[in-house]
Motif scaffolding. Structure first.
Motif, mmCIF file in Angstrom:
data_model
loop_
_atom_site.group_PDB
_atom_site.id
_atom_site.type_symbol
_atom_site.label_atom_id
_atom_site.label_comp_id
_atom_site.label_asym_id
_atom_site.label_seq_id
_atom_site.Cartn_x
_atom_site.Cartn_y
_atom_site.Cartn_z
ATOM 1 N N ILE A 218 0.895 -1.157 0.000
ATOM 2 C CA ILE A 218 0.000 0.000 0.000
ATOM 3 C C ILE A 218 0.930 1.201 0.000
ATOM 4 C CG2 ILE A 218 -1.763 1.286 1.261
ATOM 5 C CD1 ILE A 218 -2.651 -1.368 2.499
ATOM 6 N N TYR A 219 0.961 1.933 -1.093
ATOM 7 C CA TYR A 219 1.997 2.944 -1.269
ATOM 8 C C TYR A 219 1.832 4.110 -0.303
ATOM 9 C CZ TYR A 219 3.067 0.259 -5.388
ATOM 10 O OH TYR A 219 3.402 -0.772 -6.223
ATOM 11 N N ALA A 220 2.956 4.517 0.271
ATOM 12 C CA ALA A 220 2.984 5.614 1.232
ATOM 13 C C ALA A 220 2.945 6.954 0.504
ATOM 14 C CB ALA A 220 4.255 5.525 2.081
ATOM 15 N N ILE A 221 2.571 8.001 1.245
ATOM 16 C CA ILE A 221 2.528 9.340 0.664
ATOM 17 C C ILE A 221 3.892 9.712 0.091
ATOM 18 C CG2 ILE A 221 2.206 11.787 1.177
ATOM 19 C CD1 ILE A 221 -0.373 10.190 1.125
ATOM 20 N N GLU A 222 4.952 9.355 0.791
ATOM 21 C CA GLU A 222 6.302 9.678 0.323
ATOM 22 C C GLU A 222 6.582 9.068 -1.049
ATOM 23 O OE1 GLU A 222 10.961 9.030 1.721
ATOM 24 O OE2 GLU A 222 9.318 8.545 3.091
ATOM 25 N N GLU A 223 6.000 7.910 -1.319
ATOM 26 C CA GLU A 223 6.178 7.278 -2.625
ATOM 27 C C GLU A 223 5.317 7.943 -3.689
ATOM 28 O OE1 GLU A 223 6.732 2.674 -2.133
ATOM 29 O OE2 GLU A 223 5.318 3.346 -0.610
ATOM 30 N N LYS A 224 4.110 8.337 -3.306
ATOM 31 C CA LYS A 224 3.157 8.877 -4.277
ATOM 32 C C LYS A 224 3.521 10.271 -4.770
ATOM 33 C CE LYS A 224 -0.859 6.400 -2.392
ATOM 34 N NZ LYS A 224 -2.187 6.574 -1.761
ATOM 35 N N ILE A 225 4.183 11.065 -3.934
ATOM 36 C CA ILE A 225 4.393 12.464 -4.296
ATOM 37 C C ILE A 225 5.578 12.673 -5.227
ATOM 38 C CG2 ILE A 225 3.353 13.300 -2.163
ATOM 39 C CD1 ILE A 225 6.125 13.822 -1.068
ATOM 40 N N ARG A 226 6.393 11.657 -5.428
ATOM 41 C CA ARG A 226 7.550 11.834 -6.310
ATOM 42 C C ARG A 226 7.101 11.854 -7.766
ATOM 43 N NH1 ARG A 226 12.057 7.867 -3.450
ATOM 44 N NH2 ARG A 226 11.891 8.790 -1.370
ATOM 45 N N PRO A 227 7.704 12.709 -8.578
ATOM 46 C CA PRO A 227 7.242 12.838 -9.964
ATOM 47 C C PRO A 227 7.540 11.626 -10.831
ATOM 48 C CG PRO A 227 9.192 14.178 -9.585
ATOM 49 C CD PRO A 227 8.755 13.678 -8.249
ATOM 50 N N GLY A 228 8.538 10.839 -10.475
ATOM 51 C CA GLY A 228 8.847 9.629 -11.233
ATOM 52 C C GLY A 228 8.370 8.402 -10.488
ATOM 53 N N ASP A 229 9.141 7.336 -10.584
ATOM 54 C CA ASP A 229 8.815 6.104 -9.876
ATOM 55 C C ASP A 229 9.396 6.198 -8.473
ATOM 56 O OD1 ASP A 229 8.394 3.587 -8.910
ATOM 57 O OD2 ASP A 229 9.107 2.542 -10.699
ATOM 58 N N GLY A 230 8.563 6.542 -7.514
ATOM 59 C CA GLY A 230 9.040 6.756 -6.153
ATOM 60 C C GLY A 230 8.872 5.568 -5.240
ATOM 61 N N ARG A 231 8.550 4.406 -5.802
ATOM 62 C CA ARG A 231 8.306 3.242 -4.953
ATOM 63 C C ARG A 231 9.577 2.771 -4.250
ATOM 64 N NH1 ARG A 231 5.676 -0.715 -9.224
ATOM 65 N NH2 ARG A 231 7.175 0.389 -10.541
ATOM 66 N N PHE A 232 9.410 2.367 -2.979
ATOM 67 C CA PHE A 232 10.514 1.756 -2.260
ATOM 68 C C PHE A 232 10.839 0.413 -2.911
ATOM 69 C CE2 PHE A 232 8.500 4.025 1.537
ATOM 70 C CZ PHE A 232 9.308 5.141 1.367
ATOM 71 N N ARG A 233 12.062 -0.008 -2.773
ATOM 72 C CA ARG A 233 12.495 -1.261 -3.390
ATOM 73 C C ARG A 233 12.140 -2.433 -2.473
ATOM 74 N NH1 ARG A 233 15.201 -0.381 -7.901
ATOM 75 N NH2 ARG A 233 16.000 1.711 -8.285
ATOM 76 N N ASP A 234 11.149 -3.204 -2.923
ATOM 77 C CA ASP A 234 10.630 -4.291 -2.099
ATOM 78 C C ASP A 234 11.704 -5.304 -1.721
ATOM 79 O OD1 ASP A 234 8.310 -2.975 -2.632
ATOM 80 O OD2 ASP A 234 7.336 -4.608 -3.720
ATOM 81 N N GLU A 235 12.600 -5.601 -2.652
ATOM 82 C CA GLU A 235 13.582 -6.647 -2.402
ATOM 83 C C GLU A 235 14.519 -6.279 -1.257
ATOM 84 O OE1 GLU A 235 15.608 -10.184 -2.490
ATOM 85 O OE2 GLU A 235 13.615 -9.598 -3.181
ATOM 86 N N GLU A 236 14.773 -4.997 -1.054
ATOM 87 C CA GLU A 236 15.626 -4.588 0.060
ATOM 88 C C GLU A 236 14.960 -4.915 1.396
ATOM 89 O OE1 GLU A 236 16.773 -0.531 -0.364
ATOM 90 O OE2 GLU A 236 17.782 -0.851 -2.289
ATOM 91 N N VAL A 237 13.641 -4.752 1.467
ATOM 92 C CA VAL A 237 12.916 -5.092 2.693
ATOM 93 C C VAL A 237 12.928 -6.603 2.903
ATOM 94 C CG1 VAL A 237 10.732 -4.894 3.933
ATOM 95 C CG2 VAL A 237 11.461 -3.057 2.403
ATOM 96 N N ARG A 238 12.743 -7.353 1.822
ATOM 97 C CA ARG A 238 12.766 -8.812 1.923
ATOM 98 C C ARG A 238 14.131 -9.311 2.417
ATOM 99 N NH1 ARG A 238 8.690 -11.179 -1.636
ATOM 100 N NH2 ARG A 238 7.607 -9.557 -2.801
ATOM 101 N N GLN A 239 15.188 -8.753 1.847
ATOM 102 C CA GLN A 239 16.531 -9.157 2.260
ATOM 103 C C GLN A 239 16.777 -8.830 3.725
ATOM 104 O OE1 GLN A 239 19.253 -7.298 -0.464
ATOM 105 N NE2 GLN A 239 18.769 -8.697 -2.146
ATOM 106 N N ALA A 240 16.322 -7.649 4.149
ATOM 107 C CA ALA A 240 16.488 -7.266 5.552
ATOM 108 C C ALA A 240 15.739 -8.226 6.467
ATOM 109 C CB ALA A 240 15.997 -5.837 5.763
ATOM 110 N N ALA A 241 14.541 -8.636 6.046
ATOM 111 C CA ALA A 241 13.759 -9.577 6.856
ATOM 112 C C ALA A 241 14.497 -10.894 7.018
ATOM 113 C CB ALA A 241 12.394 -9.800 6.217
ATOM 114 N N ARG A 242 15.074 -11.379 5.926
ATOM 115 C CA ARG A 242 15.789 -12.657 5.996
ATOM 116 C C ARG A 242 17.049 -12.553 6.858
ATOM 117 N NH1 ARG A 242 13.781 -13.024 0.445
ATOM 118 N NH2 ARG A 242 15.561 -11.832 -0.323
#
Length: 240
Positions: A45-69
């Motif tokens: 569920i995209y955060a405001i910080e991701e939505k307001i960027r003019p380009g592709d502001g999505r956080f990199r999911d794989e970095e979160v997955r790697q951190a979890a592991r």
């Protein structure tokens, strides 16, 4: 976290109903390799910080997955949103099922389902969602020792979602005034702007893009690159 004041490094089980929510908890130090079982949904569920960027502001999911592991003693990562949709239950019920199946809660399936029945609220839906989460987590453990994850996608590589139907006037303008290669992005942008304000505001988006296309020394490729950024800025969200 079943604590009013959880302490970093002192959390046995952490449950997150969205991937970046799990990332925030890890950044705060609540997940430790010595004791924490992390159960998290991989959907976004995209955060405001991701939505307001003019380009592709999505956080990199794989970095979160790697951190979890790396940071959790045990990480169960599942698309709980998809399981909830298929079972017709709220995501928290599915999350409860996955956490219970991990064994970290120390509760049997029978005890959990009995508690759901005794609570008497949304019993039928919960008794569909809870087993769905339990089965998915248990199946992952049996096969690999961890929950199965959806294949991570690099930001910007996912297939665009199907745009909802447009008002006839907007659809006609879109098709008549703009090249075919711009149509998918324009339809998504127009649907977003209608939802943001109204059809007249969405039409002003087409006016601005049309002016850009008609400007000297502006190629169709450049206008196509500008189209998503303009839509994001015109639907700027800054409410936390």
């Amino acid at each position: 976290m079943l604590s009013l004041i959880p302490g970093p490094g002192n959390v046995d089980v952490l449950m997150a109903s969205e991937l970046v929510e799990a990332g925030r908890a890890m950044r705060a130090g609540f997940v430790s390799p010595q004791r924490t079982t992390l159960v998290a949904s991989t959907h976004r569920i995209y955060a405001i910080e991701e939505k307001i960027r003019p380009g592709d502001g999505r956080f990199r999911d794989e970095e979160v997955r790697q951190a979890a592991r790396q940071l959790a003693r045990r990480a169960l990562l599942l698309d709980l949103s998809e399981l909830a949709a298929r079972s017709g239950a709220v995501i928290n019920t599915v999350l409860f099922g996955a956490a219970a199946a991990s064994g970290a809660l120390g509760l049997s399936r029978e005890a959990c389902e009995d508690a759901i029945r005794r609570a008497g609220k949304s019993v039928e839906a919960s008794l569909r969602g809870f087993p769905a989460g339990w089965a998915a987590a248990a199946a992952g453990d049996a096969a690999t020792g961890s929950a199965p994850e959806a294949a991570p996608g690099a930001p910007g590589k996912a297939a665009p979602p199907e745009a909802p139907a447009l008002a006839p006037a907007l659809a006609r303008r879109c098709e008549a005034e703009f090249p075919e290669e711009m149509q998918p992005v324009l339809r998504l942008a127009l649907a977003r702007l209608v939802d943001y304000l109204d059809e007249a505001y969405a039409a002003s988006y087409l006016d601005r893009l049309r002016g850009l296309l008609e400007a000297e020394r502006v190629s169709c490729a450049l206008a196509a690159r500008a189209a998503p950024g303009l839509a994001v800025w015109m639907a700027y969200e800054d409410i936390q």
